[in-house]
Design a protein around this motif. Structure first.
Motif, PDB file in Angstrom:
ATOM      1  N   TRP A 142       0.818  -1.230   0.000  1.00 40.74           N
ATOM      2  CA  TRP A 142       0.000   0.000   0.000  1.00 40.74           C
ATOM      3  C   TRP A 142       0.844   1.269   0.000  1.00 40.74           C
ATOM      4  O   TRP A 142       0.387   2.314  -0.442  1.00 40.74           O
ATOM      5  N   HIS A 143       2.060   1.174   0.473  1.00 40.73           N
ATOM      6  CA  HIS A 143       2.930   2.357   0.477  1.00 40.73           C
ATOM      7  C   HIS A 143       3.254   2.819  -0.955  1.00 40.73           C
ATOM      8  O   HIS A 143       3.661   3.968  -1.153  1.00 40.73           O
ATOM      9  N   SER A 144       3.103   1.932  -1.927  1.00 43.51           N
ATOM     10  CA  SER A 144       3.497   2.305  -3.293  1.00 43.51           C
ATOM     11  C   SER A 144       2.373   2.997  -4.077  1.00 43.51           C
ATOM     12  O   SER A 144       2.588   3.467  -5.184  1.00 43.51           O
ATOM     13  N   THR A 145       1.182   3.060  -3.479  1.00 40.17           N
ATOM     14  CA  THR A 145       0.092   3.818  -4.118  1.00 40.17           C
ATOM     15  C   THR A 145       0.424   5.308  -4.071  1.00 40.17           C
ATOM     16  O   THR A 145       0.965   5.795  -3.081  1.00 40.17           O
ATOM     17  N   THR A 146       0.113   6.006  -5.160  1.00 41.58           N
ATOM     18  CA  THR A 146       0.304   7.466  -5.151  1.00 41.58           C
ATOM     19  C   THR A 146      -1.018   8.147  -5.511  1.00 41.58           C
ATOM     20  O   THR A 146      -1.952   7.495  -5.997  1.00 41.58           O
ATOM     21  N   TYR A 147      -1.042   9.446  -5.267  1.00 37.68           N
ATOM     22  CA  TYR A 147      -2.250  10.225  -5.539  1.00 37.68           C
ATOM     23  C   TYR A 147      -1.872  11.425  -6.400  1.00 37.68           C
ATOM     24  O   TYR A 147      -0.902  12.122  -6.088  1.00 37.68           O
ATOM     25  N   LYS A 148      -2.652  11.622  -7.457  1.00 38.00           N
ATOM     26  CA  LYS A 148      -2.447  12.824  -8.276  1.00 38.00           C
ATOM     27  C   LYS A 148      -3.481  13.841  -7.826  1.00 38.00           C
ATOM     28  O   LYS A 148      -4.695  13.650  -8.045  1.00 38.00           O
ATOM     29  N   VAL A 149      -3.023  14.893  -7.211  1.00 37.35           N
ATOM     30  CA  VAL A 149      -3.940  15.896  -6.663  1.00 37.35           C
ATOM     31  C   VAL A 149      -3.991  17.081  -7.627  1.00 37.35           C
ATOM     32  O   VAL A 149      -2.997  17.786  -7.823  1.00 37.35           O
ATOM     33  N   HIS A 150      -5.144  17.257  -8.237  1.00 40.70           N
ATOM     34  CA  HIS A 150      -5.326  18.346  -9.216  1.00 40.70           C
ATOM     35  C   HIS A 150      -5.868  19.559  -8.484  1.00 40.70           C
ATOM     36  O   HIS A 150      -6.933  19.487  -7.866  1.00 40.70           O
ATOM     37  N   THR A 151      -5.155  20.669  -8.573  1.00 40.74           N
ATOM     38  CA  THR A 151      -5.601  21.880  -7.876  1.00 40.74           C
ATOM     39  C   THR A 151      -5.750  23.038  -8.847  1.00 40.74           C
ATOM     40  O   THR A 151      -5.176  23.039  -9.933  1.00 40.74           O
ATOM     41  N   ARG A 152      -6.532  24.020  -8.393  1.00 42.89           N
ATOM     42  CA  ARG A 152      -6.699  25.255  -9.180  1.00 42.89           C
ATOM     43  C   ARG A 152      -6.441  26.441  -8.263  1.00 42.89           C
ATOM     44  O   ARG A 152      -7.035  26.523  -7.180  1.00 42.89           O
ATOM     45  N   ASN A 153      -5.536  27.302  -8.677  1.00 44.68           N
ATOM     46  CA  ASN A 153      -5.300  28.536  -7.938  1.00 44.68           C
ATOM     47  C   ASN A 153      -6.451  29.489  -8.244  1.00 44.68           C
ATOM     48  O   ASN A 153      -6.681  29.841  -9.394  1.00 44.68           O
ATOM     49  N   LEU A 154      -7.173  29.877  -7.214  1.00 46.27           N
ATOM     50  CA  LEU A 154      -8.401  30.634  -7.433  1.00 46.27           C
ATOM     51  C   LEU A 154      -8.133  32.084  -7.797  1.00 46.27           C
ATOM     52  O   LEU A 154      -9.031  32.780  -8.273  1.00 46.27           O
ATOM     53  N   ASP A 155      -6.903  32.559  -7.594  1.00 44.90           N
ATOM     54  CA  ASP A 155      -6.582  33.943  -7.953  1.00 44.90           C
ATOM     55  C   ASP A 155      -6.314  34.088  -9.445  1.00 44.90           C
ATOM     56  O   ASP A 155      -6.825  34.993 -10.093  1.00 44.90           O
ATOM     57  N   ASP A 156      -5.465  33.180  -9.972  1.00 44.33           N
ATOM     58  CA  ASP A 156      -5.098  33.357 -11.389  1.00 44.33           C
ATOM     59  C   ASP A 156      -5.588  32.204 -12.263  1.00 44.33           C
ATOM     60  O   ASP A 156      -5.246  32.118 -13.435  1.00 44.33           O
ATOM     61  N   ASP A 157      -6.362  31.293 -11.647  1.00 48.26           N
ATOM     62  CA  ASP A 157      -6.972  30.197 -12.389  1.00 48.26           C
ATOM     63  C   ASP A 157      -5.970  29.186 -12.951  1.00 48.26           C
ATOM     64  O   ASP A 157      -6.344  28.369 -13.800  1.00 48.26           O
ATOM     65  N   THR A 158      -4.722  29.224 -12.500  1.00 46.98           N
ATOM     66  CA  THR A 158      -3.763  28.234 -13.012  1.00 46.98           C
ATOM     67  C   THR A 158      -4.024  26.888 -12.357  1.00 46.98           C
ATOM     68  O   THR A 158      -4.383  26.805 -11.173  1.00 46.98           O
ATOM     69  N   LYS A 159      -3.815  25.855 -13.142  1.00 44.99           N
ATOM     70  CA  LYS A 159      -4.049  24.499 -12.628  1.00 44.99           C
ATOM     71  C   LYS A 159      -2.726  23.799 -12.413  1.00 44.99           C
ATOM     72  O   LYS A 159      -1.776  24.031 -13.171  1.00 44.99           O
ATOM     73  N   SER A 160      -2.646  22.933 -11.401  1.00 43.38           N
ATOM     74  CA  SER A 160      -1.419  22.172 -11.147  1.00 43.38           C
ATOM     75  C   SER A 160      -1.788  20.753 -10.733  1.00 43.38           C
ATOM     76  O   SER A 160      -2.907  20.507 -10.271  1.00 43.38           O
ATOM     77  N   VAL A 161      -0.808  19.868 -10.868  1.00 43.30           N
ATOM     78  CA  VAL A 161      -0.980  18.500 -10.377  1.00 43.30           C
ATOM     79  C   VAL A 161       0.168  18.213  -9.421  1.00 43.30           C
ATOM     80  O   VAL A 161       1.332  18.445  -9.752  1.00 43.30           O
ATOM     81  N   THR A 162      -0.164  17.761  -8.236  1.00 40.95           N
ATOM     82  CA  THR A 162       0.856  17.386  -7.253  1.00 40.95           C
ATOM     83  C   THR A 162       0.736  15.888  -7.020  1.00 40.95           C
ATOM     84  O   THR A 162      -0.360  15.393  -6.738  1.00 40.95           O
ATOM     85  N   VAL A 163       1.846  15.194  -7.143  1.00 41.27           N
ATOM     86  CA  VAL A 163       1.814  13.752  -6.887  1.00 41.27           C
ATOM     87  C   VAL A 163       2.284  13.529  -5.450  1.00 41.27           C
ATOM     88  O   VAL A 163       3.313  14.070  -5.032  1.00 41.27           O
ATOM     89  N   CYS A 164       1.500  12.789  -4.690  1.00 37.80           N
ATOM     90  CA  CYS A 164       1.908  12.551  -3.300  1.00 37.80           C
ATOM     91  C   CYS A 164       1.766  11.077  -2.942  1.00 37.80           C
ATOM     92  O   CYS A 164       1.115  10.306  -3.636  1.00 37.80           O
ATOM     93  N   ASN A 165       2.404  10.726  -1.816  1.00 40.96           N
ATOM     94  CA  ASN A 165       2.385   9.338  -1.348  1.00 40.96           C
ATOM     95  C   ASN A 165       1.294   9.090  -0.314  1.00 40.96           C
ATOM     96  O   ASN A 165       0.968   7.940  -0.020  1.00 40.96           O
ATOM     97  N   ALA A 166       0.805  10.163   0.262  1.00 48.64           N
ATOM     98  CA  ALA A 166      -0.242   9.987   1.274  1.00 48.64           C
ATOM     99  C   ALA A 166      -1.137  11.210   1.269  1.00 48.64           C
ATOM    100  O   ALA A 166      -0.699  12.317   0.947  1.00 48.64           O
ATOM    101  N   LEU A 167      -2.395  10.972   1.653  1.00 50.87           N
ATOM    102  CA  LEU A 167      -3.399  12.029   1.568  1.00 50.87           C
ATOM    103  C   LEU A 167      -4.170  12.065   2.888  1.00 50.87           C
ATOM    104  O   LEU A 167      -4.641  11.027   3.370  1.00 50.87           O
ATOM    105  N   MET A 168      -4.268  13.256   3.465  1.00 53.98           N
ATOM    106  CA  MET A 168      -5.077  13.413   4.687  1.00 53.98           C
ATOM    107  C   MET A 168      -6.211  14.390   4.335  1.00 53.98           C
ATOM    108  O   MET A 168      -5.962  15.564   4.063  1.00 53.98           O
TER     109      MET A 168
END
Ligand code: FAD
Length: 433
Positions: A142-168
């Motif tokens: 289970w430690h090898s599962t990753t999460y692609k977290v898609h975010t949007r900056n609400l000020d300038d509307d830019t989108k990003s993807v953050t890859v992480c190993n754990a999600l709270m």
């Protein structure tokens, strides 16, 4: 070369993403940040501030980014728990008010001070909405599962993807009103609202108000509205509240049908009202999670979770802060500490089969799956034991038992009294009414 070999000797850091910077997200961040050599931390918060729902606003519609207002706070709210019990065990300084049941702005200041004290601002990205999380199964455990977290900056509307190993996940669960359907409700001519958009009693001056639901908010709002309203019907199907209530608050059974201003109750009686406030709770929602998370939310049961916290399908994903009828902050503390210990391999989870037993309802309705009530103290202690850390001090349990009994007996006046904990950890109610 020496530097290079030292660097490669370090174990790779795990990236941990926290969603939300309310009390839950802040407690999560604090515990992750204790291990800077092991974790890279980022907290995504859509608002321009920390503290979540303790940020009161008169507004009930949308925020400056066009997103629905998150908070359900009302203008004159004082906490229904004493600050002595609300405080996290590792940060006891509720500054500014002597009284135990503090104003919402005092709780907000406490959470802001907590953020400063533990230097958490450096990890928090404000104005950042989490729009989507994809769960990507790795090749190993289970430690090898990753999460692609898609975010949007609400000020300038830019989108990003953050890859992480754990999600709270700490996005809160008091923002999406649950409104039962009542036949004829659309014919009611007066103001209809949910506690989520209730703000102040002045709005109901001189009116007859029906409040549906007698849990914490229903009772509190009825007492508050009664200060300006002519009459308040507190409509519910629970056992009658035996404690004194304001003279103009009358308990009646649940509303089953509406015809114009006339409300028919479960016992056949009818009443008339000018305004209607639903205090009927909230529906839990995680709009950013898709099927790959393995999570389903069925009538407020988040499934399948171990200990109301760990996603059994992907144990590096946690839903912090889910339990209801609890003393929230100390419980968030225990959950966050437990999950960080799990990520650090300080203990091993039981088999999937055993974890699945934790999802059984044992006769309860799904809606009450995460209601803990009195069970919260054994729950907190069990988590501490399983993960191998010190349980929280016993004054939480003892103080709460005392406070809960007092509050139930004195619904109208308990907020005028205080709870004090002496240097030996003994709680006492002072100035009882
Ligand atoms: P929230 O405070 O709701 O924070 C969630 C955060 O997540 C928010 O800041 C939100 O903007 C952010 N977020 C949500 N979705 C996204 C996304 N997609 N992307 C980025 N960010 C996101 N508890 C007590 O201990 N004592 C009390 O007296 C008390 N009174 C209460 C009164 C009311 C009216 C209510 C509604 C609750 C009360 N509570 C009380 C319980 C309270 O919910 C908890 O104490 C606690 O503050 C909840 O914190 P949270 O972080 O889980 O949620």
């Amino acid at each position: 070369a020496v530097l290079g070999s030292e660097a490669s000797a370090l174990p790779p850091k795990k990236k941990v993403c926290v969603i939300g910077a309310g009390a839950t997200g802040l407690a999560s961040a604090k515990h992750v940040a204790e291990y800077p050599d092991e974790f890279d931390l980022v907290v995504f918060e859509k608002n321009s501030y920390v503290g979540g729902l303790w940020n009161y606003t008169d507004s009930v519609d949308v925020d400056e980014h066009g997103l629905p207002i998150h908070t359900s706070m009302y203008k004159y709210l004082r906490t229904n728990l004493p600050k002595e019990l609300m405080a996290f065990p590792d940060y006891r300084d509720f500054l500014g008010e002597e009284r135990s049941c503090v104003k919402h702005e005092t709780v907000l200041a406490y959470l802001q001070n907590f953020t400063d004290h533990f230097n958490l601002h450096q990890y928090i990205q404000l104005h950042t909405l989490v729009e989507k999380v994809e769960t990507v199964i790795g090749g190993g455990d289970w430690h090898s599962t990753t999460y692609k977290v898609h975010t949007r900056n609400l000020d300038d509307d830019t989108k990003s993807v953050t890859v992480c190993n754990a999600l709270m996940i700490g996005n809160g669960h008091y923002f999406n009103p649950r409104i039962p359907s009542i036949p004829g409700m659309d014919t009611f001519p007066g103001r209809v609202l949910h506690s989520h958009t209730y703000r102040k009693p002045e709005d109901f001056a001189g009116q007859t108000v029906a409040v549906l639901g007698a849990s914490a908010s229903g009772t509190d709002i009825s007492i508050e509205v009664a200060e300006t309203a002519q009459k308040v019907y507190l409509s519910h199907n629970k056992d009658r509240i035996k404690s004194e209530l304001p003279a103009n608050v009358e308990q009646v059974s649940g509303v089953v049908a509406v015809d114009g201003n006339t409300l028919t109750l479960k016992d056949g009686m009818t009443i008339t009202a000018d305004a209607f406030i639903f205090c009927t709770g909230f529906t839990f929602t995680y709009p950013f999670l898709d099927e790959s998370s393995g999570i389903k939310v069925i009538d407020n049961q988040v499934y399948p979770l171990y200990k109301h916290l760990v996603n059994i399908e992907h144990p590096s994903m946690a839903f912090v802060g889910l339990p209801l009828l609890v003393v929230h902050f100390p419980l968030f503390h225990v959950q966050a500490k437990y999950f960080v210990a799990l990520l650090r391999d300080e203990f091993k989870l039981p088999s999937k089969e055993i974890m699945m037993k934790d999802t059984e309802l044992n006769g309860r309705r799904q809606r009450y799956a995460h209601f803990l009530g009195d069970a919260q103290w054994d729950y907190n202690d069990a988590l501490a034991k399983e993960a191998g850390f010190e349980p929280i001090p016993s004054y939480y349990r003892e103080g709460y038992a005392m406070w809960h009994a007092y509050r139930t007996a004195k619904v109208l006046h308990y907020k005028e009294s205080d709870l004090r904990i002496d240097e030996n950890g003994k709680p006492t109610i002072v100035n009882p009414k």
